[in-house]
Design a protein around this motif. Structure first.
Motif, PDB file in Angstrom:
ATOM      1  N   GLY A 101      -3.780   9.233  -9.671  1.00 48.27           N
ATOM      2  CA  GLY A 101      -3.906   8.525  -8.696  1.00 48.27           C
ATOM      3  C   GLY A 101      -4.914   7.179  -9.678  1.00 48.27           C
ATOM      4  N   GLN A 102      -4.670   6.908 -10.651  1.00 49.83           N
ATOM      5  CA  GLN A 102      -5.418   5.683 -10.801  1.00 49.83           C
ATOM      6  C   GLN A 102      -5.051   4.269 -11.367  1.00 49.83           C
ATOM      7  N   LYS A 103      -4.262   4.421 -10.048  1.00 52.00           N
ATOM      8  CA  LYS A 103      -3.078   3.290 -10.012  1.00 52.00           C
ATOM      9  C   LYS A 103      -2.897   3.009  -9.313  1.00 52.00           C
ATOM     10  N   VAL A 104      -2.465   1.636  -7.802  1.00 50.15           N
ATOM     11  CA  VAL A 104      -1.348   1.741  -7.737  1.00 50.15           C
ATOM     12  C   VAL A 104      -0.308   0.428  -8.529  1.00 50.15           C
ATOM     13  N   SER A 105       0.895   1.273  -8.019  1.00 44.98           N
ATOM     14  CA  SER A 105       2.357   1.113  -9.097  1.00 44.98           C
ATOM     15  C   SER A 105       2.447  -0.269  -7.196  1.00 44.98           C
ATOM     16  N   HIS A 106       3.465  -0.111  -6.927  1.00 41.57           N
ATOM     17  CA  HIS A 106       3.350  -1.131  -5.508  1.00 41.57           C
ATOM     18  C   HIS A 106       2.252  -1.329  -4.500  1.00 41.57           C
ATOM     19  N   LEU A 107       2.426  -2.663  -3.766  1.00 44.48           N
ATOM     20  CA  LEU A 107       1.603  -2.491  -2.458  1.00 44.48           C
ATOM     21  C   LEU A 107       2.951  -3.674  -1.568  1.00 44.48           C
ATOM     22  N   LEU A 108       3.283  -2.466  -0.259  1.00 44.35           N
ATOM     23  CA  LEU A 108       4.568  -2.527   0.204  1.00 44.35           C
ATOM     24  C   LEU A 108       4.173  -2.662   1.892  1.00 44.35           C
ATOM     25  N   MET A 109       4.541  -3.517   2.578  1.00 42.05           N
ATOM     26  CA  MET A 109       4.407  -4.950   4.001  1.00 42.05           C
ATOM     27  C   MET A 109       4.977  -2.899   5.374  1.00 42.05           C
ATOM     28  N   PHE A 110       3.815  -3.198   5.623  1.00 39.55           N
ATOM     29  CA  PHE A 110       4.012  -1.383   6.247  1.00 39.55           C
ATOM     30  C   PHE A 110       4.903  -1.940   7.435  1.00 39.55           C
ATOM     31  N   GLU A 111       5.481  -3.162   7.982  1.00 41.92           N
ATOM     32  CA  GLU A 111       6.019  -2.400   8.549  1.00 41.92           C
ATOM     33  C   GLU A 111       7.751  -3.243   8.308  1.00 41.92           C
ATOM     34  N   GLN A 112       7.690  -3.339   7.051  1.00 45.94           N
ATOM     35  CA  GLN A 112       8.902  -3.286   6.277  1.00 45.94           C
ATOM     36  C   GLN A 112       9.390  -1.827   6.271  1.00 45.94           C
ATOM     37  N   VAL A 113       8.498  -0.792   5.598  1.00 42.80           N
ATOM     38  CA  VAL A 113       9.145  -0.221   5.317  1.00 42.80           C
ATOM     39  C   VAL A 113       8.540   1.165   6.120  1.00 42.80           C
ATOM     40  N   GLU A 114       8.166   1.428   7.326  1.00 39.47           N
ATOM     41  CA  GLU A 114       7.801   2.246   8.310  1.00 39.47           C
ATOM     42  C   GLU A 114       9.284   2.478   8.730  1.00 39.47           C
ATOM     43  N   GLY A 115      10.147   2.640   8.974  1.00 44.84           N
ATOM     44  CA  GLY A 115      10.894   3.077   9.422  1.00 44.84           C
ATOM     45  C   GLY A 115      12.075   3.076   8.722  1.00 44.84           C
ATOM     46  N   LYS A 116      12.058   3.415   7.426  1.00 44.38           N
ATOM     47  CA  LYS A 116      12.665   3.814   6.544  1.00 44.38           C
ATOM     48  C   LYS A 116      12.851   5.516   6.272  1.00 44.38           C
ATOM     49  N   GLY A 117      11.015   5.833   6.299  1.00 47.60           N
ATOM     50  CA  GLY A 117      11.028   6.931   6.126  1.00 47.60           C
ATOM     51  C   GLY A 117      10.337   7.352   5.569  1.00 47.60           C
ATOM     52  N   LYS A 118       9.750   8.718   5.111  1.00 44.55           N
ATOM     53  CA  LYS A 118      10.081   9.761   3.885  1.00 44.55           C
ATOM     54  C   LYS A 118      10.410   9.854   3.001  1.00 44.55           C
ATOM     55  N   GLU A 129       1.595 -13.044  -2.176  1.00 47.31           N
ATOM     56  CA  GLU A 129       2.770 -13.158  -2.588  1.00 47.31           C
ATOM     57  C   GLU A 129       4.070 -12.459  -2.130  1.00 47.31           C
ATOM     58  N   ILE A 130       4.718 -12.176  -1.444  1.00 47.44           N
ATOM     59  CA  ILE A 130       6.097 -11.319  -0.722  1.00 47.44           C
ATOM     60  C   ILE A 130       7.251 -11.406  -1.764  1.00 47.44           C
ATOM     61  N   TYR A 131       7.978 -10.829  -1.726  1.00 45.23           N
ATOM     62  CA  TYR A 131       8.947 -10.344  -2.399  1.00 45.23           C
ATOM     63  C   TYR A 131       9.859  -9.541  -1.854  1.00 45.23           C
ATOM     64  N   GLY A 132      10.510  -9.549  -0.624  1.00 51.30           N
ATOM     65  CA  GLY A 132      11.288  -8.729  -0.116  1.00 51.30           C
ATOM     66  C   GLY A 132      10.234  -7.803   0.722  1.00 51.30           C
ATOM     67  N   ASP A 133      10.278  -6.762   0.058  1.00 45.45           N
ATOM     68  CA  ASP A 133       8.869  -5.933   1.079  1.00 45.45           C
ATOM     69  C   ASP A 133       7.451  -5.445  -0.279  1.00 45.45           C
ATOM     70  N   VAL A 134       7.841  -5.945  -1.750  1.00 39.47           N
ATOM     71  CA  VAL A 134       6.635  -6.006  -2.268  1.00 39.47           C
ATOM     72  C   VAL A 134       5.738  -7.128  -1.957  1.00 39.47           C
ATOM     73  N   VAL A 135       4.837  -6.270  -1.742  1.00 34.96           N
ATOM     74  CA  VAL A 135       3.467  -7.443  -2.065  1.00 34.96           C
ATOM     75  C   VAL A 135       2.300  -7.827  -2.931  1.00 34.96           C
ATOM     76  N   THR A 136       2.004  -9.510  -4.278  1.00 37.54           N
ATOM     77  CA  THR A 136       1.043  -9.192  -5.165  1.00 37.54           C
ATOM     78  C   THR A 136       0.607 -10.382  -4.402  1.00 37.54           C
ATOM     79  N   PRO A 137      -1.190  -9.267  -4.356  1.00 35.43           N
ATOM     80  CA  PRO A 137      -2.384 -10.010  -3.931  1.00 35.43           C
ATOM     81  C   PRO A 137      -2.164 -11.376  -4.876  1.00 35.43           C
ATOM     82  N   LYS A 138      -3.305 -12.233  -4.561  1.00 36.53           N
ATOM     83  CA  LYS A 138      -3.371 -13.818  -5.474  1.00 36.53           C
ATOM     84  C   LYS A 138      -5.015 -13.628  -5.320  1.00 36.53           C
ATOM     85  N   LYS A 139      -5.786 -14.401  -6.888  1.00 38.50           N
ATOM     86  CA  LYS A 139      -7.064 -14.621  -6.564  1.00 38.50           C
ATOM     87  C   LYS A 139      -7.845 -14.335  -5.479  1.00 38.50           C
ATOM     88  N   ASN A 140      -9.205 -14.090  -5.305  1.00 30.53           N
ATOM     89  CA  ASN A 140      -9.468 -13.842  -4.159  1.00 30.53           C
ATOM     90  C   ASN A 140      -9.066 -13.245  -2.831  1.00 30.53           C
TER      91      ASN A 140
END
Length: 140
Positions: A39-56, A78-89
């Protein structure tokens, strides 16, 4: 000979383009945050709409020992596939009381982060702006 050179050039461009992400700016986009079991770190940020239908099953298999939280991203990323990388600010809001699969919970209203604390968001680090009422707000 011309055909071979043309095909080689196209393949070269294709290889170069696959390694680059797309930089976007948004007022707000829904994301899914993959939080490590501690619970100490977010390992990945994903585009919700791209993983929503893939299921648990897909998410649990791909990101073992993690929990999944819905959130919002406001700013440049920036987005690479379904992975999101936030930029400054960029602002990331994690809804800590909205764990996607309710059978596991690592974050909650009593999470230990205070304004000014550093928080890992995938490959980027941000500072906690606010932590209240089920929302953890982080600015990169």
């Amino acid at each position: 000979m011309f055909l071979v050179k043309t095909i080689s050039f196209i393949l070269l461009l294709a290889v170069q383009w696959t390694g680059h992400g797309q930089t976007l700016t948004t007022k707000e986009v829904k994301i899914l945050l993959v939080v490590e079991s501690t619970g100490q770190k977010v390992s990945h940020l994903l585009m919700f709409e791209q993983v929503e239908g893939k299921g648990k099953a897909y998410l649990v298999e791909k990101y073992r020992n993690s929990s999944f939280y819905v959130g919002l991203l406001k700013g440049t990323y920036e987005i690479y596939g379904d992975v999101v990388t936030p930029k400054k600010n960029t602002t990331v809001i994690i809804y800590t009381d909205r764990e996607l699969f309710l059978d596991r919970k690592t974050m909650g209203p009593a999470s230990p982060w205070a304004p000014g604390d550093l928080f890992k968001l995938g490959k980027e680090t941000g500072k906690v702006v606010s932590n209240s009422k089920g929302e953890l707000i982080i600015k990169t």
